[in-house]
Design a protein around this motif. Sequence first.
Motif, PDB file in Angstrom:
ATOM      1  N   LYS A 234      -0.147   9.989  -1.279  1.00 24.31           N
ATOM      2  CA  LYS A 234      -1.199  10.747  -0.959  1.00 24.31           C
ATOM      3  C   LYS A 234      -2.405  10.050  -0.443  1.00 24.31           C
ATOM      4  O   LYS A 234      -3.361  10.579   0.144  1.00 24.31           O
ATOM      5  N   ARG A 235      -2.725   8.831  -1.076  1.00 29.25           N
ATOM      6  CA  ARG A 235      -3.803   7.907  -0.848  1.00 29.25           C
ATOM      7  C   ARG A 235      -3.518   6.718   0.022  1.00 29.25           C
ATOM      8  O   ARG A 235      -4.061   5.518  -0.218  1.00 29.25           O
ATOM      9  N   VAL A 236      -2.521   6.847   0.917  1.00 32.84           N
ATOM     10  CA  VAL A 236      -2.136   5.718   1.584  1.00 32.84           C
ATOM     11  C   VAL A 236      -3.378   5.022   2.308  1.00 32.84           C
ATOM     12  O   VAL A 236      -3.447   3.893   2.559  1.00 32.84           O
ATOM     13  N   ASN A 237      -4.441   5.741   2.599  1.00 34.78           N
ATOM     14  CA  ASN A 237      -5.566   5.159   3.516  1.00 34.78           C
ATOM     15  C   ASN A 237      -6.537   4.461   2.499  1.00 34.78           C
ATOM     16  O   ASN A 237      -7.463   3.881   3.063  1.00 34.78           O
ATOM     17  N   ASP A 238      -6.564   4.645   1.259  1.00 34.31           N
ATOM     18  CA  ASP A 238      -7.313   3.978   0.286  1.00 34.31           C
ATOM     19  C   ASP A 238      -7.028   2.699  -0.045  1.00 34.31           C
ATOM     20  O   ASP A 238      -5.950   2.667  -1.037  1.00 34.31           O
ATOM     21  N   LYS A 239      -7.372   1.745   0.277  1.00 31.85           N
ATOM     22  CA  LYS A 239      -6.764   0.255   0.258  1.00 31.85           C
ATOM     23  C   LYS A 239      -7.290   0.089  -1.324  1.00 31.85           C
ATOM     24  O   LYS A 239      -5.918  -0.639  -1.871  1.00 31.85           O
ATOM     25  N   ASP A 240      -8.280   0.589  -2.058  1.00 32.86           N
ATOM     26  CA  ASP A 240      -8.319   0.139  -3.357  1.00 32.86           C
ATOM     27  C   ASP A 240      -7.190   0.588  -4.261  1.00 32.86           C
ATOM     28  O   ASP A 240      -6.871  -0.187  -5.117  1.00 32.86           O
ATOM     29  N   ILE A 241      -7.040   2.100  -4.213  1.00 36.10           N
ATOM     30  CA  ILE A 241      -6.273   2.658  -4.931  1.00 36.10           C
ATOM     31  C   ILE A 241      -4.967   2.316  -4.943  1.00 36.10           C
ATOM     32  O   ILE A 241      -4.255   1.764  -5.654  1.00 36.10           O
ATOM     33  N   CYS A 242      -4.421   1.874  -3.513  1.00 36.48           N
ATOM     34  CA  CYS A 242      -3.136   1.316  -3.373  1.00 36.48           C
ATOM     35  C   CYS A 242      -3.192  -0.075  -3.881  1.00 36.48           C
ATOM     36  O   CYS A 242      -1.682  -0.303  -4.379  1.00 36.48           O
ATOM     37  N   THR A 243      -3.785  -0.795  -3.985  1.00 36.15           N
ATOM     38  CA  THR A 243      -3.743  -2.198  -4.232  1.00 36.15           C
ATOM     39  C   THR A 243      -3.598  -2.188  -5.806  1.00 36.15           C
ATOM     40  O   THR A 243      -2.762  -2.793  -6.441  1.00 36.15           O
ATOM     41  N   ASN A 244      -4.411  -1.404  -6.558  1.00 35.51           N
ATOM     42  CA  ASN A 244      -4.079  -1.234  -7.848  1.00 35.51           C
ATOM     43  C   ASN A 244      -2.980  -0.744  -8.342  1.00 35.51           C
ATOM     44  O   ASN A 244      -2.367  -1.458  -9.326  1.00 35.51           O
ATOM     45  N   VAL A 245      -2.462   0.302  -7.565  1.00 32.82           N
ATOM     46  CA  VAL A 245      -0.953   0.709  -7.876  1.00 32.82           C
ATOM     47  C   VAL A 245      -0.171  -0.228  -7.640  1.00 32.82           C
ATOM     48  O   VAL A 245       0.798  -0.453  -8.525  1.00 32.82           O
ATOM     49  N   ALA A 246      -0.202  -1.036  -6.637  1.00 32.82           N
ATOM     50  CA  ALA A 246       0.836  -2.089  -6.321  1.00 32.82           C
ATOM     51  C   ALA A 246       0.777  -3.146  -7.289  1.00 32.82           C
ATOM     52  O   ALA A 246       1.756  -3.549  -7.548  1.00 32.82           O
ATOM     53  N   ARG A 247      -0.245  -3.487  -8.007  1.00 32.15           N
ATOM     54  CA  ARG A 247      -0.484  -4.402  -9.019  1.00 32.15           C
ATOM     55  C   ARG A 247       0.189  -3.832 -10.101  1.00 32.15           C
ATOM     56  O   ARG A 247       1.049  -4.666 -10.918  1.00 32.15           O
ATOM     57  N   ILE A 248       0.160  -2.622 -10.417  1.00 36.08           N
ATOM     58  CA  ILE A 248       0.889  -1.904 -11.582  1.00 36.08           C
ATOM     59  C   ILE A 248       2.377  -1.997 -11.362  1.00 36.08           C
ATOM     60  O   ILE A 248       3.103  -2.581 -12.373  1.00 36.08           O
ATOM     61  N   LEU A 249       2.738  -1.495 -10.291  1.00 43.96           N
ATOM     62  CA  LEU A 249       4.088  -1.579 -10.196  1.00 43.96           C
ATOM     63  C   LEU A 249       4.714  -2.936  -9.800  1.00 43.96           C
ATOM     64  O   LEU A 249       5.942  -3.261 -10.092  1.00 43.96           O
ATOM     65  N   SER A 250       4.032  -3.916  -9.361  1.00 42.36           N
ATOM     66  CA  SER A 250       4.467  -5.235  -9.142  1.00 42.36           C
ATOM     67  C   SER A 250       4.932  -5.888 -10.696  1.00 42.36           C
ATOM     68  O   SER A 250       5.814  -6.640 -10.855  1.00 42.36           O
ATOM     69  N   LYS A 251       4.036  -5.373 -11.605  1.00 39.68           N
ATOM     70  CA  LYS A 251       4.463  -5.977 -12.784  1.00 39.68           C
ATOM     71  C   LYS A 251       5.421  -5.166 -13.668  1.00 39.68           C
ATOM     72  O   LYS A 251       6.368  -5.764 -14.298  1.00 39.68           O
ATOM     73  N   LEU A 252       5.443  -3.712 -13.341  1.00 40.42           N
ATOM     74  CA  LEU A 252       6.851  -2.847 -13.940  1.00 40.42           C
ATOM     75  C   LEU A 252       7.879  -3.320 -13.216  1.00 40.42           C
ATOM     76  O   LEU A 252       8.976  -3.412 -13.993  1.00 40.42           O
ATOM     77  N   SER A 253       7.812  -3.769 -12.065  1.00 46.41           N
ATOM     78  CA  SER A 253       9.144  -3.765 -11.290  1.00 46.41           C
ATOM     79  C   SER A 253       9.895  -5.155 -11.724  1.00 46.41           C
ATOM     80  O   SER A 253      11.011  -5.567 -11.376  1.00 46.41           O
ATOM     81  N   SER A 254       9.280  -6.046 -12.385  1.00 49.52           N
ATOM     82  CA  SER A 254       9.777  -7.428 -13.061  1.00 49.52           C
ATOM     83  C   SER A 254      10.637  -6.899 -14.245  1.00 49.52           C
ATOM     84  O   SER A 254      11.356  -8.130 -14.453  1.00 49.52           O
ATOM     85  N   VAL A 286      -0.427  -6.500   0.488  1.00 53.08           N
ATOM     86  CA  VAL A 286       0.693  -6.703   1.076  1.00 53.08           C
ATOM     87  C   VAL A 286       1.531  -7.790   0.088  1.00 53.08           C
ATOM     88  O   VAL A 286       2.934  -7.677   0.067  1.00 53.08           O
ATOM     89  N   VAL A 287       1.021  -8.878  -0.467  1.00 56.42           N
ATOM     90  CA  VAL A 287       1.975  -9.676  -1.232  1.00 56.42           C
ATOM     91  C   VAL A 287       2.539  -9.032  -2.385  1.00 56.42           C
ATOM     92  O   VAL A 287       3.549  -9.462  -2.790  1.00 56.42           O
ATOM     93  N   ARG A 288       1.849  -8.072  -3.093  1.00 56.14           N
ATOM     94  CA  ARG A 288       2.344  -7.386  -4.269  1.00 56.14           C
ATOM     95  C   ARG A 288       3.499  -6.509  -3.686  1.00 56.14           C
ATOM     96  O   ARG A 288       4.738  -6.130  -4.308  1.00 56.14           O
ATOM     97  N   VAL A 289       3.280  -5.670  -2.601  1.00 58.03           N
ATOM     98  CA  VAL A 289       4.507  -4.837  -2.049  1.00 58.03           C
ATOM     99  C   VAL A 289       5.553  -5.683  -1.814  1.00 58.03           C
ATOM    100  O   VAL A 289       6.705  -5.135  -2.159  1.00 58.03           O
ATOM    101  N   ILE A 290       5.386  -6.738  -1.256  1.00 64.47           N
ATOM    102  CA  ILE A 290       6.594  -7.444  -0.784  1.00 64.47           C
ATOM    103  C   ILE A 290       7.363  -8.073  -2.094  1.00 64.47           C
ATOM    104  O   ILE A 290       8.648  -8.098  -2.074  1.00 64.47           O
ATOM    105  N   PHE A 291       6.566  -8.518  -3.115  1.00 59.81           N
ATOM    106  CA  PHE A 291       6.938  -8.686  -4.327  1.00 59.81           C
ATOM    107  C   PHE A 291       7.782  -7.581  -5.081  1.00 59.81           C
ATOM    108  O   PHE A 291       9.101  -7.764  -5.570  1.00 59.81           O
ATOM    109  N   ILE A 292       7.245  -6.444  -4.818  1.00 64.91           N
ATOM    110  CA  ILE A 292       8.155  -5.182  -5.614  1.00 64.91           C
ATOM    111  C   ILE A 292       9.550  -5.096  -4.621  1.00 64.91           C
ATOM    112  O   ILE A 292      10.309  -4.868  -5.321  1.00 64.91           O
ATOM    113  N   LEU A 293       9.455  -5.228  -3.317  1.00 63.86           N
ATOM    114  CA  LEU A 293      10.634  -4.984  -2.405  1.00 63.86           C
ATOM    115  C   LEU A 293      11.571  -6.127  -2.938  1.00 63.86           C
ATOM    116  O   LEU A 293      12.735  -6.016  -2.706  1.00 63.86           O
ATOM    117  N   GLY A 294      11.256  -7.454  -2.992  1.00 70.11           N
ATOM    118  CA  GLY A 294      11.872  -8.331  -3.656  1.00 70.11           C
ATOM    119  C   GLY A 294      12.811  -8.188  -4.947  1.00 70.11           C
ATOM    120  O   GLY A 294      13.846  -8.300  -5.240  1.00 70.11           O
TER     121      GLY A 294
END
Length: 601
Positions: A234-254, A286-294
């Motif tokens: 829903k907030r795909v245009n908001d870089k700050d929100i998306c970056t924070n969520v990507a940081r959360i998911l990158s930690k969780l996805s480990s 970008v780096v966190r989204v790719i990390f999640i995909l990895g």
Amino acid sequence: MEVINCSDSPKWYLCSLAGDLEAITAASFCCCCLEDNVESLCHACDSLYQALEEGSMLGKRFKRRTLLLKTLYKLCDIASDPLGLKLSKIILGLKVSGKNLLNVCKLVFKISRNEKNDSLIQSDQILDSLLDILRSEDLQANTEAFIYCIGALKFISGNTSLIHEMLNKGTVEILVQFITQINEINDNDARFCSSGHLLVQLTATLRNLVDLPQSRCKLLSYGAIPELCLMMEKRVNDKDICTNVARILSKLSSFNDCCSALADCSRCYILFLALLNKHPKKQDLVVRVIFILGNLTARNNQAREQFFEVQGSINTLITLFQTHCDIDSKLCKDDSELRSLKHFSEVEDVLIKLVRVIANLSIHPSIGASLTTNHQIVALLIQVLEYKSVEKSEELVINTAATINNLSYYQVKDSVILEKKLRIAELLVKLLLSNNMDGILEAVRVFGNLSQYHEICDFIVQRKVYKFMIALLDAKHQDVCFSACGVLLNLTVDESRRTVLDEEGAVKKLIDCLRDFGPTDWQLACLICKTLWNYSENVTSAGPCLEEEDANTLLILLASFLEEEFALDCNFDSDLRDHHKLYWESEFKPVAQKLLQRIQN
């Protein structure tokens, strides 16, 4: 109670000895006098709060509440963080609302920004007051106040002691409830935009909390992961929100359980690819989204299939790969100080994680076969090996060699790996000459796959690469010996190349590997026996090529290894013991029996 003036004694109290609250509210204050008496004021505030609490006069029940609040707000003008916290606790305890709530939340936010105040925050238990706001007040009516309230929690969560306290007091549950509530707001609703700033603070707080194992359990149990994905969508245009969520998911996805929960979000791959296409220059996103995909594609074939089936998924990876490869290669060629900048390491970090995703995808049989025929991907992998060295870019080079190894496994029509195999072999020699054992191992593995082809075998002989393989038998490293032996096995398929094993004492080294690793790795033992089987055919009509000493040693080893009681006498778990026996019976035993018979004859 009489008015206190500047000329009066500096030692005075908001609370009289009897706790006379009416006298307190009737008092007026002169700030120029009070600023020199912060410690006394802080003590007086503690006494006041205690008196209010014991008299059940917190909240809106105190009849002289308005006058007391007016007095307290006047004291807020004094520039003192300790006093400000104590005043905030009292004001929040009196259940203010509207602009008054906003102002006190701003005050706490300002104080919490300074980490030196963490001990004050902990001792004054202001955390309870902040969480009480979030539990009791209406989000839509107090959005701006909530921004500062959660912003204060964000700063507080940076303290290792306070973060555990936050967790124990239900902060995770409260934040997840807010995410769910905000996700229900329609995109066209005016509240949608106003809640964006709140989500920035909220996700930043959650990002700190997610480091705790107990937080991860709570996030799973409260269904936070699909809500976080919905928020990003829903907030795909908001870089700050998306970056924070990507940081959360990158930690969780480990973590396996969290990664599985993320994989269950059916639209997550579409979402992540959309983010990469929407914000290709937002480095930390970008780096966190790719990390999640990895992490997702590392787990199972279903995840690999789901990613691969998203339209344009591989093209997105290629575009990012090409862009960052071009930037990185230019920085590598730049002799100026640019090479030492943070940007240089950031670009390489993206490449490392991109290559990992491709390596993971290539494990899937049909996807790997498809990627092997992709000219752009293979060209980019080769480009990395051309301009990068394992000494300066260890992880990237090793990951790239491992990816080429995965792709070289597939012997399919139109394979670009096979088309470029001689160029790849040239680049791998550079890796063999390094002092990096992990890099050497990956290079040897690629040679193991490519040495099935005559051109590569000729290359190995002409460039003396086989000497590296023989030398690696001395490495006393099981994986290295296995891969090196695989190359030597492929070489000895052709009778004209068997003489290479006469050099550097290769036969003795193979026998030593059999002795050292045979009882614990029957696959390696089988590979050694196959190599010796090829070698033990007469090179000329002059006679056997095994020396008598080597033959006698082999006879003893093979005879003992073929005794089941001896061969399977290993302290493995039941599952490993079954596999161990299976490999011994199906792979090692048939080859070893034939080799033993040949030597005996």
